[in-house]
Design a protein around this motif. Sequence first.
Motif, PDB file in Angstrom:
ATOM      1  N   THR A 178      -6.485   2.751 -12.346  1.00  0.00           N
ATOM      2  CA  THR A 178      -7.929   2.960 -12.179  1.00  0.00           C
ATOM      3  C   THR A 178      -8.530   3.748 -13.343  1.00  0.00           C
ATOM      4  N   PRO A 179      -7.962   4.905 -13.731  1.00  0.00           N
ATOM      5  CA  PRO A 179      -8.523   5.607 -14.893  1.00  0.00           C
ATOM      6  C   PRO A 179      -8.476   4.782 -16.178  1.00  0.00           C
ATOM      7  N   ASP A 205      -5.420   5.721  -1.639  1.00  0.00           N
ATOM      8  CA  ASP A 205      -6.231   5.286  -2.778  1.00  0.00           C
ATOM      9  C   ASP A 205      -5.868   6.068  -4.042  1.00  0.00           C
ATOM     10  N   LEU A 206      -6.870   6.440  -4.856  1.00  0.00           N
ATOM     11  CA  LEU A 206      -6.585   7.059  -6.154  1.00  0.00           C
ATOM     12  C   LEU A 206      -5.795   8.365  -6.033  1.00  0.00           C
ATOM     13  N   PRO A 207      -6.128   9.277  -5.104  1.00  0.00           N
ATOM     14  CA  PRO A 207      -5.297  10.493  -4.988  1.00  0.00           C
ATOM     15  C   PRO A 207      -3.832  10.174  -4.708  1.00  0.00           C
ATOM     16  N   ASP A 239      -0.052   3.511  -3.255  1.00  0.00           N
ATOM     17  CA  ASP A 239      -0.878   4.716  -3.112  1.00  0.00           C
ATOM     18  C   ASP A 239      -0.724   5.449  -1.782  1.00  0.00           C
ATOM     19  N   LYS A 298       0.825  -1.210   0.000  1.00  0.00           N
ATOM     20  CA  LYS A 298       0.000   0.000   0.000  1.00  0.00           C
ATOM     21  C   LYS A 298       0.861   1.262   0.000  1.00  0.00           C
ATOM     22  N   ASP A 321     -11.189   2.037 -15.935  1.00  0.00           N
ATOM     23  CA  ASP A 321     -12.513   2.673 -15.983  1.00  0.00           C
ATOM     24  C   ASP A 321     -12.839   3.125 -17.406  1.00  0.00           C
ATOM     25  N   THR A 375       0.328   3.885 -12.040  1.00  0.00           N
ATOM     26  CA  THR A 375      -0.480   4.734 -11.165  1.00  0.00           C
ATOM     27  C   THR A 375      -1.790   5.152 -11.836  1.00  0.00           C
ATOM     28  N   LEU A 376      -1.875   4.954 -13.143  1.00  0.00           N
ATOM     29  CA  LEU A 376      -3.093   5.296 -13.882  1.00  0.00           C
ATOM     30  C   LEU A 376      -4.002   4.090 -14.074  1.00  0.00           C
ATOM     31  N   MET A 406      -2.241   7.418  -5.612  1.00  0.00           N
ATOM     32  CA  MET A 406      -1.661   6.868  -6.837  1.00  0.00           C
ATOM     33  C   MET A 406      -1.299   7.980  -7.817  1.00  0.00           C
ATOM     34  N   LEU A 407      -2.199   8.935  -7.993  1.00  0.00           N
ATOM     35  CA  LEU A 407      -1.946  10.025  -8.931  1.00  0.00           C
ATOM     36  C   LEU A 407      -0.799  10.915  -8.448  1.00  0.00           C
TER      37      LEU A 407
END
Length: 376
Positions: free
Chosen positions: A217-218, A141-143, A137, A133, A221, A214-215, A145-146
Amino acid sequence: MNLKALKIWYGVHKWTSLVCTVFMLLLCLTGLPLIFFHEIDHAMGRSVDPPETVAVRGPASLDSIVSDAQKRKPGDVVQFMGTSSDEPHSIFITMGETIDAPEASAFFTYDARTGEFVHEYPLKQGFMFTVFKLHVDLFADLPGMLFLGFMGLLLTISLVSGAVVYSPFMRNLPFGTVRRDRSVSLKWLDLHNLIGIGTLVWFLVVGVTGVINTLATPILDQWKETELASMIAPYMNDEPGTEPVSLERAVAAARAAEPEMELGFIAFPGNSFAGPYHFSAFMRGKTPLTSKIRTPLLIDTRSYEVVEKRELPLYVKAFLISQPLHFGDYGGLPLKILWAILDILAIIVLVSGIVLWYKGRRVPIEARLKIDQLAA
């Protein structure tokens, strides 16, 4: 290169390095055990393989395995069934509180030859989960990772600018020179430059693949909202079947449609990776490279025929290839060991960069880069 251009490149290298170095150091430190994730998991007893030899050889009944999994986790449902090219005797079942729950509630391993239950993997606990983890990230979570993706982008800029600065800086010295008879700082500078240029290509590969990862999830989706939605759109108004769905028949249909490929994983109807009345089987190739790519098949739960097949778009393929490349998971243990050695060298580069900046932060750039000699 003139003085003005060199100052610009040096400034880019300095500030991009300073901003991202602490996070890159964290990623290198956490990435080191993650290279050997599977080996560590097995050594700690968190993962268990089926026995090498069994009295009865299958293949096992997949529907019986699904039934057993549901009994072990009553109230939850099976979301995915998967296999691994590295563990040919294992079948993996992912459970969720609902069919489209974003997180798994259980992860079971079964023997693919006998159908016997082997192990339940402990989710969201232990040392390796914490390391994972942090690496992926930062527990954000997503923030998170980005954010790490942006740090990876800064790393890439730092590496490119560092390579540009290296050339004029070392022009008057043979490649690989370490001036041991000079000050400690100068020796560290030479080692920093030598190891940095020596690991440049590897660092770029790991950095770029890390940014792509890191992308995740996007990327997924986007694929589900476009390609997958287009695949299932013609069947959205169909009447549901009346018989219980059969994983056995769905897998048989997928293998018959793609006999030269292997099953990677299959998503159950209603899952976000499948249609409401269809299984989605994701087939893989048999070579080290093609085994990382997936070909999705849509299988009707009434006729058990493959009704849709599409190649993944290039952006998804790039993501799938980047995942194992990031951790050196293409060439077995020898490549992992090489990745670990390069990771350790990268840690030395990062630490030495911080030390050199701190000791030389008040030294003018002309003196630090010996511009007066280079411009002569």
